[in-house]
Design a protein around this motif. Structure first.
Motif, PDB file in Angstrom:
ATOM      1  N   LYS A   1      30.351  14.604  -7.449  1.00 24.61           N
ATOM      2  CA  LYS A   1      30.225  16.006  -7.032  1.00 24.61           C
ATOM      3  C   LYS A   1      30.819  16.204  -5.638  1.00 24.61           C
ATOM      4  CE  LYS A   1      25.994  15.836  -8.361  1.00 24.61           C
ATOM      5  NZ  LYS A   1      24.569  15.974  -8.685  1.00 24.61           N
ATOM      6  N   ALA A   2      30.545  15.220  -4.747  1.00 25.11           N
ATOM      7  CA  ALA A   2      31.031  15.329  -3.373  1.00 25.11           C
ATOM      8  C   ALA A   2      32.560  15.295  -3.350  1.00 25.11           C
ATOM      9  CB  ALA A   2      30.461  14.188  -2.528  1.00 25.11           C
ATOM     10  N   GLN A   3      33.135  14.443  -4.183  1.00 23.21           N
ATOM     11  CA  GLN A   3      34.597  14.334  -4.253  1.00 23.21           C
ATOM     12  C   GLN A   3      35.220  15.628  -4.781  1.00 23.21           C
ATOM     13  OE1 GLN A   3      35.036  10.438  -6.152  1.00 23.21           O
ATOM     14  NE2 GLN A   3      37.244  10.848  -6.141  1.00 23.21           N
ATOM     15  N   VAL A   4      34.579  16.195  -5.798  1.00 20.09           N
ATOM     16  CA  VAL A   4      35.052  17.460  -6.368  1.00 20.09           C
ATOM     17  C   VAL A   4      34.969  18.560  -5.312  1.00 20.09           C
ATOM     18  CG1 VAL A   4      34.483  19.271  -8.049  1.00 20.09           C
ATOM     19  CG2 VAL A   4      34.512  16.871  -8.762  1.00 20.09           C
ATOM     20  N   ALA A   5      33.821  18.609  -4.624  1.00 17.95           N
ATOM     21  CA  ALA A   5      33.634  19.654  -3.616  1.00 17.95           C
ATOM     22  C   ALA A   5      34.659  19.505  -2.491  1.00 17.95           C
ATOM     23  CB  ALA A   5      32.213  19.589  -3.063  1.00 17.95           C
ATOM     24  N   GLU A   6      34.918  18.263  -2.117  1.00 16.07           N
ATOM     25  CA  GLU A   6      35.880  18.008  -1.037  1.00 16.07           C
ATOM     26  C   GLU A   6      37.268  18.526  -1.414  1.00 16.07           C
ATOM     27  OE1 GLU A   6      37.847  14.145   1.015  1.00 16.07           O
ATOM     28  OE2 GLU A   6      35.914  13.833   0.015  1.00 16.07           O
ATOM     29  N   ALA A   7      37.698  18.237  -2.635  1.00 11.73           N
ATOM     30  CA  ALA A   7      39.015  18.705  -3.098  1.00 11.73           C
ATOM     31  C   ALA A   7      39.065  20.231  -3.103  1.00 11.73           C
ATOM     32  CB  ALA A   7      39.311  18.153  -4.495  1.00 11.73           C
ATOM     33  N   ILE A   8      37.968  20.838  -3.521  1.00 13.14           N
ATOM     34  CA  ILE A   8      37.933  22.306  -3.597  1.00 13.14           C
ATOM     35  C   ILE A   8      37.921  22.912  -2.200  1.00 13.14           C
ATOM     36  CG2 ILE A   8      36.448  24.263  -4.222  1.00 13.14           C
ATOM     37  CD1 ILE A   8      35.735  22.768  -6.808  1.00 13.14           C
ATOM     38  N   LEU A   9      37.110  22.322  -1.298  1.00 16.91           N
ATOM     39  CA  LEU A   9      36.977  22.905   0.044  1.00 16.91           C
ATOM     40  C   LEU A   9      38.283  22.793   0.836  1.00 16.91           C
ATOM     41  CD1 LEU A   9      33.334  21.719   0.860  1.00 16.91           C
ATOM     42  CD2 LEU A   9      34.103  24.054   0.366  1.00 16.91           C
ATOM     43  N   ARG A  10      39.083  21.782   0.495  1.00 18.56           N
ATOM     44  CA  ARG A  10      40.358  21.591   1.180  1.00 18.56           C
ATOM     45  C   ARG A  10      41.388  22.638   0.758  1.00 18.56           C
ATOM     46  NH1 ARG A  10      42.347  16.764  -0.779  1.00 18.56           N
ATOM     47  NH2 ARG A  10      40.339  15.742  -0.513  1.00 18.56           N
ATOM     48  N   ALA A  11      41.231  23.196  -0.447  1.00 21.59           N
ATOM     49  CA  ALA A  11      42.232  24.125  -0.988  1.00 21.59           C
ATOM     50  C   ALA A  11      41.934  25.562  -0.572  1.00 21.59           C
ATOM     51  CB  ALA A  11      42.242  24.018  -2.504  1.00 21.59           C
TER      52      ALA A  11
ATOM     53  N   CYS B   1      28.729  24.830 -17.433  1.00 20.60           N
ATOM     54  CA  CYS B   1      28.032  25.738 -16.509  1.00 20.60           C
ATOM     55  C   CYS B   1      26.900  25.032 -15.754  1.00 20.60           C
ATOM     56  CB  CYS B   1      27.475  26.942 -17.270  1.00 20.60           C
ATOM     57  SG  CYS B   1      28.733  28.191 -17.603  1.00 20.60           S
ATOM     58  N   GLU B   2      26.255  24.067 -16.379  1.00 17.63           N
ATOM     59  CA  GLU B   2      25.202  23.315 -15.685  1.00 17.63           C
ATOM     60  C   GLU B   2      25.816  22.463 -14.572  1.00 17.63           C
ATOM     61  OE1 GLU B   2      23.109  20.408 -18.068  1.00 17.63           O
ATOM     62  OE2 GLU B   2      21.532  20.133 -16.575  1.00 17.63           O
ATOM     63  N   MET B   3      27.021  21.951 -14.809  1.00 22.44           N
ATOM     64  CA  MET B   3      27.705  21.159 -13.778  1.00 22.44           C
ATOM     65  C   MET B   3      28.059  22.045 -12.581  1.00 22.44           C
ATOM     66  SD  MET B   3      30.099  18.860 -16.352  1.00 22.44           S
ATOM     67  CE  MET B   3      30.558  17.563 -15.190  1.00 22.44           C
ATOM     68  N   ILE B   4      28.539  23.274 -12.874  1.00 20.30           N
ATOM     69  CA  ILE B   4      28.870  24.205 -11.781  1.00 20.30           C
ATOM     70  C   ILE B   4      27.617  24.506 -10.959  1.00 20.30           C
ATOM     71  CG2 ILE B   4      29.824  26.494 -11.195  1.00 20.30           C
ATOM     72  CD1 ILE B   4      31.870  24.684 -12.557  1.00 20.30           C
ATOM     73  N   PHE B   5      26.497  24.679 -11.661  1.00 19.27           N
ATOM     74  CA  PHE B   5      25.213  24.914 -10.967  1.00 19.27           C
ATOM     75  C   PHE B   5      24.937  23.781  -9.982  1.00 19.27           C
ATOM     76  CE2 PHE B   5      20.657  24.153 -10.584  1.00 19.27           C
ATOM     77  CZ  PHE B   5      20.175  25.403 -10.240  1.00 19.27           C
ATOM     78  N   ASP B   6      25.136  22.549 -10.411  1.00 15.40           N
ATOM     79  CA  ASP B   6      24.888  21.380  -9.552  1.00 15.40           C
ATOM     80  C   ASP B   6      25.866  21.292  -8.381  1.00 15.40           C
ATOM     81  OD1 ASP B   6      22.735  20.477 -10.881  1.00 15.40           O
ATOM     82  OD2 ASP B   6      23.582  18.516 -11.420  1.00 15.40           O
ATOM     83  N   LEU B   7      27.049  21.870  -8.583  1.00 20.99           N
ATOM     84  CA  LEU B   7      28.085  21.786  -7.547  1.00 20.99           C
ATOM     85  C   LEU B   7      27.831  22.770  -6.399  1.00 20.99           C
ATOM     86  CD1 LEU B   7      30.831  20.355  -7.034  1.00 20.99           C
ATOM     87  CD2 LEU B   7      31.938  22.287  -8.202  1.00 20.99           C
ATOM     88  N   LEU B   8      27.120  23.856  -6.676  1.00 20.82           N
ATOM     89  CA  LEU B   8      26.969  24.936  -5.682  1.00 20.82           C
ATOM     90  C   LEU B   8      26.501  24.459  -4.302  1.00 20.82           C
ATOM     91  CD1 LEU B   8      25.502  27.856  -7.871  1.00 20.82           C
ATOM     92  CD2 LEU B   8      27.892  27.459  -7.201  1.00 20.82           C
ATOM     93  N   PRO B   9      25.449  23.606  -4.222  1.00 16.52           N
ATOM     94  CA  PRO B   9      25.022  23.161  -2.888  1.00 16.52           C
ATOM     95  C   PRO B   9      26.100  22.360  -2.157  1.00 16.52           C
ATOM     96  CG  PRO B   9      23.480  22.401  -4.605  1.00 16.52           C
ATOM     97  CD  PRO B   9      24.578  23.113  -5.296  1.00 16.52           C
ATOM     98  N   PHE B  10      26.907  21.627  -2.902  1.00 16.27           N
ATOM     99  CA  PHE B  10      27.987  20.839  -2.284  1.00 16.27           C
ATOM    100  C   PHE B  10      29.084  21.751  -1.735  1.00 16.27           C
ATOM    101  CE2 PHE B  10      25.750  17.827  -4.820  1.00 16.27           C
ATOM    102  CZ  PHE B  10      25.903  16.605  -4.187  1.00 16.27           C
TER     103      PHE B  10
END
Ligand code: AMP
Ligand code: MN
Ligand code: MN
Length: 316
Positions: free
Chosen positions: A2-12, A128-137
């Motif tokens: 999740k952290a890796q996914v969030a990092e890639a997203i936050l960089r873009a 959608c459950e995965m997206i829910f988990d990603l929100l805090p990240f």
């Protein structure tokens, strides 16, 4: 992950968010849930899908913005709820991984790890459950708009929290989504109790066509049947679940003839009978109890071939 996914997203900054062909509630819900979440943190988001949004999901906020875009100037592609690169039709091609960072968020056990960053979560009941988990990240607080989109995917992938895939965890998540303002009863009405009369007419024809042998129930949905009822392919979404209610059936299979001579195969099974493996071998994918693939026509040959494969898979 999740952290890796969030990092890639936050960089873009400019992000293409795509989901699969013949989109279901989890495809549309995850596109829009993530789109609204990313806009809250100032990202420019392009929601995309190769096929039109089915009418029953048009109530979701932002559904009118979804279009068949592919990546051009964006700096990130996020693919949702799709297990291989071909699932996204004209919106995506496997080669794009050479030029773009591609993040795949998916809950299919058959996922082929086609992206740059692959977050594959077969224990999640819906993307959608995965997206829910990603929100805090991502540093995004849940709101009623995001919650409505995410609850739609959780509801449709579990057929109203009734499938064997339903976990205690998704029921807790659903409670949080309802608390955040997702209208459970309204969404249920929109997605499950919303068939056009002519669609039900087609369901009648499909059910009339059913055949049963050796624990397998199958039925066909032909171009001619749809023409007679004046409906398109999306009108049969859901009928395979009706077939799967047959007490005698270990598995139910719907064969939908497309107008390009390809056959869409949609499978449901009881626990103990895995259809994901056979779907994957036939070039598709899915979950143990709900899977699909697209095979060559003509219809009659496709039916024979797929039934033989399913039988061999259950016997093996
Ligand atoms: P459906 O029968 O269309 O509701 O699909 C059941 C499950 O199988 C869903 O999770 C789909 O994403 C997956 N699935 C259906 N068709 C395909 C395909 N052609 N390739 C890969 N996965 C598929
Ligand atoms: Mn889906
Ligand atoms: Mn899904």
């Amino acid at each position: 992950m999740k952290a890796q996914v969030a990092e890639a997203i936050l960089r873009a900054q400019n992000i293409l968010v795509i989901s699969h062909k013949d989109p279901d509630g989890d495809a549309i819900g995850s596109i829009l849930g993530l789109t609204w979440a990313l806009r809250k943190i100032g990202k420019r988001v392009y929601p995309a899908c190769p096929d039109a949004v089915p009418e029953i999901y048009a109530f979701l906020p932002g559904s009118n913005e979804i279009s068949p875009l592919s990546a051009t100037t964006q700096d990130l592609i996020v693919t949702l709820d799709g297990s291989d690169a071909t699932r996204f039709g004209d919106c995506f091609a496997a080669e794009l991984v050479a030029d773009f960072t591609v993040v795949s968020i998916d809950h299919h056990v058959t996922n082929t790890r086609f992206a740059t960053v692959n977050w594959v979560g077969p224990t999640y009941v819906a993307t959608c459950e995965m997206i829910f988990d990603l929100l805090p990240f991502l540093g995004v607080a849940l709101d009623s708009r995001i919650a409505t989109c995410l609850l739609t995917g959780a509801l449709t992938d579990t057929r109203g929290f009734r499938t064997s895939s339903t976990t205690p965890r998704i029921l807790k998540v659903a409670a949080e989504l309802v608390e955040a303002g997702a209208p459970l009863a309204e969404i249920t009405d929109q997605v499950f109790n919303n068939h056009a009369l002519k669609s039900l007419q087609l369901w009648g024809k499909v059910i009339e066509s059913m055949d049963f042998s050796g624990g397998l129930l199958w039925a066909t949905n032909t171009v001619a049947m749809r023409r007679a009822c004046g409906v398109d392919r999306t009108a049969t979404n859901g009928v395979v679940n009706v077939l799967a209610t047959a007490r005698e059936a270990n598995a139910a299979i719907l064969f939908t003839e497309r107008d390009d001579d390809k056959i869409e195969v949609s499978m449901r099974s009881r626990p103990g009978y895995n259809v994901a493996d056979v779907a994957f071998r036939l070039g598709g994918g899915g979950h143990p109890q709900a899977a699909g693939c697209t095979v060559d026509g003509p219809l009659r040959q496709a039916v024979g071939r797929v039934l033989a494969e399913v039988r061999a898979s259950f016997d093996g």
